[in-house]
Scaffold this motif. Structure first.
Motif, PDB file in Angstrom:
ATOM      1  N   UNK A   1       0.829  -1.212   0.000  1.00 26.51           N
ATOM      2  CA  UNK A   1       0.000   0.000   0.000  1.00 26.51           C
ATOM      3  C   UNK A   1       0.859   1.255   0.000  1.00 26.51           C
ATOM      4  N   UNK A   2       1.923   1.232   0.798  1.00 25.56           N
ATOM      5  CA  UNK A   2       2.691   2.463   0.968  1.00 25.56           C
ATOM      6  C   UNK A   2       3.497   2.808  -0.279  1.00 25.56           C
TER       7      UNK A   2
ATOM      8  N   UNK B   1       2.057   2.270  -3.356  1.00 31.17           N
ATOM      9  CA  UNK B   1       1.060   2.460  -4.418  1.00 31.17           C
ATOM     10  C   UNK B   1       0.780   3.942  -4.649  1.00 31.17           C
ATOM     11  N   UNK B   2       0.797   4.348  -5.917  1.00 29.40           N
ATOM     12  CA  UNK B   2       0.418   5.732  -6.222  1.00 29.40           C
ATOM     13  C   UNK B   2      -0.966   5.790  -6.856  1.00 29.40           C
ATOM     14  N   UNK B   3      -1.550   4.635  -7.099  1.00 28.38           N
ATOM     15  CA  UNK B   3      -2.957   4.608  -7.515  1.00 28.38           C
ATOM     16  C   UNK B   3      -3.214   4.890  -8.977  1.00 28.38           C
TER      17      UNK B   3
ATOM     18  N   UNK C   1      -4.243   2.576 -10.949  1.00 32.18           N
ATOM     19  CA  UNK C   1      -5.333   1.636 -11.247  1.00 32.18           C
ATOM     20  C   UNK C   1      -5.062   0.780 -12.486  1.00 32.18           C
TER      21      UNK C   1
ATOM     22  N   UNK D   1     -10.209  -0.323  -5.180  1.00 34.05           N
ATOM     23  CA  UNK D   1      -9.479   0.942  -5.097  1.00 34.05           C
ATOM     24  C   UNK D   1     -10.161   1.880  -4.114  1.00 34.05           C
TER      25      UNK D   1
ATOM     26  N   UNK E   1     -11.326   4.856  -3.696  1.00 30.49           N
ATOM     27  CA  UNK E   1     -11.645   6.062  -4.469  1.00 30.49           C
ATOM     28  C   UNK E   1     -11.811   7.271  -3.568  1.00 30.49           C
TER      29      UNK E   1
ATOM     30  N   UNK F   1      -6.900   6.905   1.229  1.00 30.85           N
ATOM     31  CA  UNK F   1      -7.430   7.266  -0.084  1.00 30.85           C
ATOM     32  C   UNK F   1      -6.365   7.060  -1.168  1.00 30.85           C
ATOM     33  N   UNK F   2      -6.797   6.554  -2.294  1.00 30.88           N
ATOM     34  CA  UNK F   2      -5.921   6.553  -3.462  1.00 30.88           C
ATOM     35  C   UNK F   2      -4.986   5.373  -3.577  1.00 30.88           C
ATOM     36  N   UNK F   3      -5.178   4.322  -2.763  1.00 30.13           N
ATOM     37  CA  UNK F   3      -4.349   3.137  -2.945  1.00 30.13           C
ATOM     38  C   UNK F   3      -5.220   1.939  -3.305  1.00 30.13           C
ATOM     39  N   UNK F   4      -4.596   0.995  -3.981  1.00 34.01           N
ATOM     40  CA  UNK F   4      -5.270  -0.225  -4.413  1.00 34.01           C
ATOM     41  C   UNK F   4      -5.144  -1.249  -3.294  1.00 34.01           C
TER      42      UNK F   4
END
Lengths: 470, 217, 1032
Positions: free
Chosen positions: C893-894, C896-898, C900, C913, C915, C939-942
């Motif tokens: 998670x840390x 991930x920049x998202x 998608x 995600x 959202x 917010x913003x991570x998969x």
């Protein structure tokens, strides 16, 4: 006005061209005068109005971006399975539009197409502004844009590197290179004109400002020599970019395994599409510009017609791409692949699909006929259609492929929110703002090159071999 | 009369250079900062609500780390000493000392002592003390000579790179578990640390992993 | 100066004197439970009683222990969870973390560490949870005194480690900040002490006439403690009456046995022993406290290699139930016709079985039904001694009695069905008992009414106006978790303690007693039912003492030591009820059957309890509200299910608001076209339609009405179904949000189903399985080219993998709930679900096949397949999802920049995600629910299924410290752990003996979308059906 055009056509400067590259007798002073005129002229009501609207658009863009950053991507309509929608659609669309610039200024330059001279400045500017708009989306579409720097390869204390297998990384490099080179190319071409602006400016401030940007150009022989060499080099440098950028953008899809994306035809078909939309966008801006800025004598029917020919050609390429996609989807016998195309034509988004076909396949066909190629209102409308069509194409590729992929249980619909729409319209506003400023403060036509062309036209009729290409 | 004085040429050339130099310098600077002890928060004195001196307890008294940090061998957390542990000695020893007034205060009010955390891993990192201690990674290896610290400082950078470097090649860091809390242990003269480490790795069946899920969940 | 001498416990001197007040530094506010009620994000601060309000802390000695130390601030626990949120919260902050100074983090130790507690390692406590009076033994995982996960108790005979969804979701009720906190008299705050005073006075007065005007209305209960308290009260007030009320009464079960055997009995169906089962609208595969064990028994017989082969299940029902989905043959039939069906089945069997002679159906059955009866009868008769007919709780007593008669004739009694005395105290929780109370209320015979049943004002049938009746009661007392419809009309309202907060006991269906022990101090100072009843007794004993006294009897040798064992095991051995062998009183059944009249024709309304919120008691539980209904996949709503035929006739589509009218009373409910639903009936689940604050709903912070209330359509006489329903289209639309919009596989080889004949003909079954079979075996060392570098897994100790046996899976969705609890999965609310942003990591895919009128159902839990060559991995630009050396598809998670992109490229679409910032505004109480071993995503991570990597790592570390390998079954994923049918297995493929290896080698095994060369580690086993050729 069409009558005037044909009148001009009656006395061709070059026996082999139906329309002249330049109307009327011109010399350096007249050209300098009438080509720089619009820079000196006070902004008229029309420009101000257009600018106001464009600024409103930019404002909307700022608003939409703020909402997106504060609330998160959730402010958009994206979901699972449709992880990409308007965002990447807009990105690809804008990048595509950027292509005409480099093509005209670089490739046509290398082919010594003289008709490019009058329009290259114009389309290069467009390239830069379009890429600026495009660049917004890859950043905005990430869930945590403030960590986007993870995408750059730098030695971090994490000892982590980006994933070079990912097309998104390729994008980062492709687009940034493209932007840099285009900018340099455009600016280099500007220098002599900035100098003549400097020399022609009335007020000292103007003189100083233009002077700074002219980088002390004095038009000496040495200057011209270096200028020519540099220009040639950049042209050579940016020629491969015309092909590479959209090829790499198309990899975002081609490299994945989603039916409707996973296609080997994408690179050529995307590049063709890009040039297609690029020329359409140039057309949509040039028609009004040459009218309002009084450039009809240098941007003649000859230019317009040639561009329409290119639009027709690339349009045919795109149509061929569609045909191949569908045929291969059927021929492969892959039920997932075939379903995607079946779903595009019959699914909930079929409206967009048919609009795309109408705009991209049918519209350009009118340019088979000379009367259409030379009918200004018609070509203007056609170019608008093509712009719409190409946007639809990207939407169809991205959204309809995602919303129904492998497992039916995961299927879902995508509906844009007001933020999505505002973002899109906002970029158009932003683009227009920049473009109107460009038209106001910088000669829309490469004056020096036109003068040069003028010389050529008057003293040395061009060798036959050159123009056949036109 | 020229539009610009001569010196502007220098300016323009200079600005050209700066255009390239500035970003380069800025980026390089950032990279240096994050690696500096300031960036990693190393070697900082963090004042504690109670003047607890490891030098005295570990150094002079030679109390084993595990006496207070009692769960270090069986829990991810080292086990912050409960106030009862302080009191178990300081009921008799120094039980009048004003230095310990606040300890007694918290004890009788049944309020936890709000220590200030010194070693702050990011919260998405799941470090487990137990496995390290049981596989021969000594306290001193990461925490340094606490027996010489008036106030506990962070000795290691605690960056991911630092963690991974050891996970890639643990042998040199290993020691016999019986000396796990020793501040001063050195391999016997003539014993090659590398060899010893390899042998211990064998013995303890040390099996470091560099997969993300080893620390991030 | 002299410092005061502190007398110290270790010196064993005189009692500690409070030290002079020294101004503690602010950090003291970190003290656990400093401000129990006041939580940021939850408006005003709450006080629990007048004393507290008036005198503040002083009046409540030892109130600091209200929360076990660390309940609010587990060491590091919080910051960990807040971290990502912080990152997401502010671009500026997050962008500049390198240059901004974060405040020094506090770490808090215990002052006195609880015995045996190791901070950072969870405890597992055994307790029991009750559903409609039936208890189920559960294990609760507790972190520093906070229960965060509920699982079945493996030592409990019914649970065997598995539970249904509701029991697990109890946690969301425990940590519901909207729970009532204030004891009120007519809306004014009172103290528990004050209440007891008042009641003592009342009791004195009532005692005079032997409590003739004292009434109790409780929910169904099996608790011996409550039983003993009732007896004690009955002794003091001989004339007092106890009534029981439940919106889901099991009366017909007991009335049926009473009719058949002369006295109410509890039937136990041993489905594993049965070769042929007939369900008369019995939904025995819904995983409830009384049916969990039936699930496993049934599932074991759905495996072709079971020594006794596959069983065959016939289901007769009006709606499409979970059990119906597992049926080999379904017959759609109105509930009203069920008696007729049972009788004609008896008649059919009567031709060959003497025991059933003389039964006849009041009305001849139609063509399809007749054919069905004939076939079923033949099948049953051929399997005497291994056949079983199960009547449903919603059906009439006669249906039950006839079913028992059939079972008796088939020799089922003693073999496939046994009987015991009922474990519940109240065999009548519906009609009769209720009616008696209502009459007394109408007659004004009641002075004091003590209500412990859940919210009777809401669940009361439409023909009783309870509020006005209660208004006439001078002294009505109500004990409830929430301020609800009932609390508003009574004059005393007491906030209840959650089962996790109080001492008690409960019995399972087959009688085993479990002790209910508190896992946490009452969060909001609730009161347990036992305490409340105790207030009506002279002695002031605490429930705990009563409990010990009561169970001392069960002890064989030394009570105290045994008591400890009972608590830790969660069951009191030897308390299961003894089986009785009743003799069927056939003639009584026959005479009753003789009076059966043919059911009136016309459209029928079927009311059912909800698969998620039961009778509505879980309507405020956002976990359950968001859980997709196992059949319809609808979230946050109840719907009027209509058959496809009826829908076509009326031109009704999903979401059309329908007006349902029965005998003058009508409600509006949105329509849902349910394949396989009877066209002569409409099914609605009750419990919805309350105006409520619902947690975790970003776009509904205001109280909102969730669903539609259909209780008004109910009558005490006909609680379950009524003919004469009028259906009208209102012409208005209503938004229903589901998690699955497409219900057929489009002929794709995804969820494979085959008949047992097909399977036995050629076990490899190439005709149903995708053309090429690429198991991991063939592909070891990447036989097919892939962009992914081939990993040599043989180097690693473990090779994690999973398998799903679709033949066992009923779709009950217990796994979805387990995953939600274990992995801190946020709730997104109705409208975000509608936008396709639900976050549950397990998507319970449900496909129909065949005609919409009589479809077959196959369920396929779909979660991350942990592909060896994962498409998600090579497209991630930042290496945020990569492969572990043991074959897990790690999601970091840390990092991930998202973008998608991974989700787009996932052919299974099992990634979810964030959202929006779902976890942003959590109250302190909610945060206590979080599992500290799992990052709370910002917010913003998969995110996606991790194979419960946190469990793997913990187990691995324990094993490695002990220098041993992880044994098979030692490590279970959350979903596998609770699965009632044992459909999920997890383990290492390196050891061929593990259950997962065996299932991977099973001939039924197939890999979903293997043609993409993803090489999933999660494989599926085809669903096997056992159709009857005669009905074929």
């Amino acid at each position: 006005m069409a009558a005037a055009e044909h009148a001009a056509a009656a006395s061709p400067a070059d026996a082999l061209d139906s329309y002249p590259l330049m109307v009327g007798k011109q010399d350096n002073t007249t050209l300098t005068g009438n080509l720089l005129a619009h820079v000196w002229a006070r902004p008229d009501k029309g420009w101000l109005l257009a600018f106001a609207i464009a600024m409103a658009g930019s404002g909307a863009l700022v608003l939409a971006i703020t909402v997106t950053l504060v609330e998160g991507i959730g402010a958009w309509g994206n979901n699972i399975p449709v992880g990409w929608a308007f965002d990447i659609t807009n990105f690809v669309w804008w990048i595509g539009i950027g292509h005409a610039g480099t093509l005209i200024s670089a490739i046509l330059f290398l082919f010594q197409q003289r008709w490019r001279t009058a329009i290259n400045r114009f389309s290069e500017a467009m390239t830069i502004f379009a890429v600026m708009c495009a660049g917004l989306f890859p950043l905005l579409h990430t869930g945590r844009p403030w960590f986007a720097y993870f995408m750059f390869p730098y030695p971090s204390t994490l000892e982590m590197w980006p994933q070079f297998k990912s097309p998104l990384i390729w994008d980062v490099f492709a687009v940034s290179t493209y932007f840099t080179v285009s900018l340099l190319f455009w600016y280099l071409g500007l220098i002599p004109d900035l100098a003549s602006l400097r020399d022609a400016s009335k007020s000292p401030i103007q003189r100083k400002v233009y002077g700074i940007f002219a980088l002390g150009w004095r038009g000496s022989g040495r200057h011209w020599h270096n200028y020519k060499v540099g220009y040639l080099l950049l042209a050579g440098l940016s020629t491969p970019l015309v092909v590479s950028v959209h090829t790499i953008v198309s990899f975002d899809f081609a490299v994945s395994l989603i039916p409707g994306w996973h296609t080997t035809i994408f690179p050529p078909y995307f590049v063709a599409g890009a040039v297609f939309s690029g020329f359409a966008m140039v057309m949509s801006w040039m028609v009004p510009a040459r009218h309002f800025l009084g450039l009809k004598h240098v941007i003649t029917m000859r230019h317009l017609e040639n561009m329409n020919k290119i639009i027709l050609a690339t349009g045919m390429l795109v149509s061929y791409g569609y045909l191949m996609e569908h045929w291969i989807a059927w021929y492969s016998g892959n039920q997932f692949e075939w379903f995607v195309f079946f779903n595009r034509a019959t699914g909930p988004y079929r409206g967009v699909y048919y609009l795309m076909l109408f705009c991209n396949v049918l519209t350009p066909q009118i340019f088979w006929f000379k009367w259409a190629r030379t009918n200004i209102p018609l070509m203007f409308i056609a170019s608008i259609f093509v712009n719409i069509g190409m946007w639809c194409e990207r939407f169809v590729i991205i959204v309809t492929s995602l919303h129904r992929d492998f497992l039916p249980a995961a299927w879902d619909m995508y509906y844009p929110t007001w933020v999505d729409i505002t973002l899109f319209l906002g970029t158009i506003g932003f683009f227009s703002t920049l473009f109107l400023l460009f038209l106001k403060f910088i000669p829309a036509v490469a004056v020096s090159e036109v003068k040069e062309l003028n010389e050529e036209l008057q003293h040395r009729p061009a060798p036959v071999t050159v123009v056949t290409g036109a | 009369m020229p539009l610009f004085p001569r010196w502007t040429n220098t300016v323009s050339r200079l600005s050209g250079v700066l255009l390239l130099a500035l970003p380069a310098v800025a980026i390089a600077g950032l990279m240096i900062v994050v690696r500096s002890t300031w960036g990693t928060k190393q070697e900082r004195d963090i004042v504690q609500p109670i003047e607890f001196d490891h030098r005295h307890h570990v150094g002079d008294e030679g109390i084993d780390c595990r006496y207070c940090h009692y769960t270090v061998e069986k829990s991810p957390y080292p086990g912050l000493p409960a106030t009862t542990i302080c009191m178990s000695c300081h009921a008799q020893v120094w039980n009048k000392s004003p230095l310990l007034g606040l300890v007694r205060e918290y004890y009788f009010k049944d309020r936890p002592i709000p220590w200030n955390s010194v070693h702050n891993l990011p919260d998405f990192v799941y470090f487990n003390h137990a496995i390290h201690v049981n596989k021969g990674v000594g306290c001193v290896t990461c925490h340094g000579r606490v027996d010489q610290m008036a106030l506990i400082q962070q000795q290691a950078p605690l960056s991911m790179g630092w963690c991974v470097s050891c996970h890639r090649n643990p042998e040199p860091q290993l020691r016999p578990v019986e000396f796990i809390t020793s501040m001063t242990w050195q391999p016997a003269p003539g014993v090659d640390r590398e060899k010893l480490g390899a042998q211990l790795a064998q013995q303890y069946n040390v099996h470091t992993r560099t997969s993300c899920d080893a620390c991030h969940r | 100066m002299t410092t005061p001498r502190f007398p110290l416990p270790v010196l064993g001197s005189s009692a500690p004197v409070d030290p002079p007040a020294v101004e503690l530094p602010d950090e003291a506010s970190f003290a656990p439970g400093r401000t129990p009620g006041s939580e940021h994000g939850y408006g005003r601060s709450y006080w629990r009683s007048v004393e507290e309000q008036l005198h503040g802390d002083a009046a409540l000695p030892g109130r600091d222990q209200e929360f076990p130390p660390g309940a609010f601030d587990a060491p590091k626990g919080f910051a960990r969870r807040d971290f990502l949120q912080l990152m997401g919260a502010s671009v500026a902050l997050a962008g500049l973390t390198a240059c901004t100074e974060k405040p020094v983090e506090k770490i808090l130790a215990y002052t006195k560490t609880p015995e045996g507690m190791v901070p950072g390692n969870p405890f597992h406590y055994a307790t029991a949870l009750v559903q409609d009076g039936i208890g189920l033994g559960v294990l609760s995982t507790s972190w520093e005194g906070r229960p965060v996960k509920v699982e079945g108790n493996p030592t409990h005979p019914v649970s065997r480690g598995s539970t249904g969804p509701q029991v697990q979701a109890e946690l969301a009720c425990l940590y519901d900040p909207f729970r009532a906190r204030v004891l009120k008299e007519r809306g004014a705050g009172r103290s528990w002490r004050g209440f007891r005073e008042a009641m003592r006075g009342r009791a004195g007065a009532l005692e005079k006439d032997g409590g003739a005007r004292l009434r109790f209305l409780s929910g169904p209960s099996s608790s011996p403690l409550i039983g003993s308290l009732r007896q004690a009260i009955a002794q003091r007030f001989p004339k007092a009456r106890f009534h029981a009320w439940s919106a889901t009464p099991r009366d017909s079960v007991y009335d049926g046995t009473a009719l058949a055997f002369g006295r109410p009995l509890e039937p136990h169906y041993l489905v594993e022993k049965a070769d042929v089962l007939v369900s008369l609208d019995a939904d025995f595969l819904e995983a409830r406290n009384d049916t969990v064990d039936l699930n496993l028994g049934f599932a074991n017989r759905r495996e072709p290699h079971h020594p006794r082969g596959l069983n065959r299940l016939y289901v007769v029902e009006p709606r499409f139930s979970i059990t119906g989905g597992m049926a080999d043959h379904r017959l759609k039939l109105r509930s009203a016709d069920m008696e007729g069906f049972a009788l004609s089945l008896a008649a059919e069997l009567g031709k060959t079985l003497p025991g059933l002679s003389g039964f006849r159906s009041p009305a001849p059955l139609g063509g399809e039904a007749a054919k069905f009866v004939a076939a079923v009868g033949k099948d049953l008769a051929s399997k005497r001694g291994a056949a079983l007919v199960i009547p449903g709780e919603r059906q009439t007593a006669l249906t039950h009695a006839v079913a028992h008669a059939i079972n008796a004739a088939l020799g089922a009694i003693g073999t496939t069905v046994t009987f015991t005395e009922p474990a519940v105290l109240d065999t009548s929780t519906g009609r009769s008992s209720w009616q008696a109370l209502v009459d007394d209320l109408r007659a004004g015979k009641v002075d004091t009414l003590v209500i412990t049943a859940w919210n009777p004002v809401f669940t009361a049938p439409g023909d009783v106006d309870l509020p006005t009746l209660l208004a006439k009661v001078p002294n009505a007392v109500y004990l409830g978790l929430h301020d609800d419809e009932t609390s508003r009309v009574v004059n005393w309202f007491l906030p209840a303690a959650h089962p996790f907060e109080s001492w008690g006991d409960a019995r399972s269906r087959e009688g085993t007693v479990s002790i209910v022990q508190p896992l946490i101090q009452p969060l909001f100072g609730g009161i347990s039912e036992a305490e409340l009843l105790g207030a009506f007794l002279a002695d002031e004993a605490k429930p705990y003492d009563r409990l010990k006294a009561l169970h001392a009897a069960h002890a064989k040798t030394d009570f105290d030591s045994e008591w400890e064992v009972w608590l830790s095991n969660g069951v009191v051995p030897g308390t299961a009820s003894a089986a009785v062998t009743p003799s069927l009183q056939g003639d009584r059944v026959r005479t009753a059957a003789g009076q059966a009249r043919p059911a009136p024709a016309g459209l029928e309304l079927d009311l059912v309890h909800d698969y998620k919120i039961l009778d509505g008691r879980y309507s405020l539980n956002s976990w359950l509200q968001e859980l997709p209904d196992p059949i319809t996949k609808v979230t946050w709503d109840n719907v009027a299910q209509v058959g496809p035929g009826l829908a076509k006739k009326m031109g009704v589509a999903n979401g059309d608001l329908l007006l349902l009218t029965v005998s003058g009373r009508s409600v509006e409910v949105p329509a849902w076209v349910q394949p396989g639903h009877s066209d002569d009936a409409v099914t609605v689940s009750f419990g919805y339609g309350r105006r409520q604050n619902t947690l975790g709903v970003k776009d509904a912070d205001e109280p909102v009405v969730v669903g539609h209330d259909v209780y008004p359509l109910r009558t005490a006489a006909a609680p379950w179904f009524a003919t004469g329903l009028e259906l009208k289209k209102t012409g208005r639309k209503y938004t229903i949000c589901t998690t699955q919009v497409h219900n057929v596989t489009e002929g794709r080889p995804i969820a494979l189903m085959q008949s047992v004949e097909e399977f036995e003909k050629h076990p490899e079954a190439p005709d149903v399985r995708p053309p090429v079979k690429l198991g991991n075996k063939e592909l070891e060392g990447s036989a097919l080219p892939s962009v992914q570098p081939a990993i040599d897994y043989s180097k690693q100790q473990y090779k994690w993998a999973m398998s799903v046996d679709m033949s066992r899976c009923t779709g009950c969705s217990a796994c979805v709930m387990a995953c939600q609890a274990e992995n801190n999965i946020p709730v997104v609310g109705k409208y975000q679900v509608g936008r396709g942003r639900e976050m549950q990591w397990i998507r319970m895919d449900r496909y129909y096949s065949g005609p919409a009128e009589s479809p077959e159902m196959v369920t396929q839990p779909m979660f991350c397949q942990h592909c060896e060559t994962a498409p998600c991995e090579y497209v991630c630009p930042v290496n945020a999802t990569v492969h572990s050396d043991e074959g897990l598809n790690d999601m970091v998670y840390n990092r991930c920049i998202g973008t998608r992109y991974c989700s787009n490229n996932c052919p299974y679409k099992v990634r979810h995600f964030n959202y929006l910032h779902w976890t942003q505004d959590k109250t302190q109480v909610e945060k206590m629910l979080m599992n500290p071993d799992v990052t709370v995503r910002a917010r913003g991570v998969m995110e996606k299924c991790t194979y419960c990597v946190q469990r793997i790592e913990r187990t691995r570390i324990v094993a490695r410290i002990e220098n041993r390998a992880i044994g098979d079954g030692e490590l279970k994923t959350a979903c596998q752990q609770v699965c009632p049918t044992n459909a999920l297995t997890f383990g290492s493929l390196h050891d061929p003996k593990t259950q997962v290896s065996q299932r991977h080698a099973d001939p039924r095994r197939f890999d979903v979308l293997h043609e993409l060369n993803t090489r999933p580690r999660t494989v599926y086993l085809t669903k096997i059906k056992n159709p009857n050729p005669e009905l074929g």
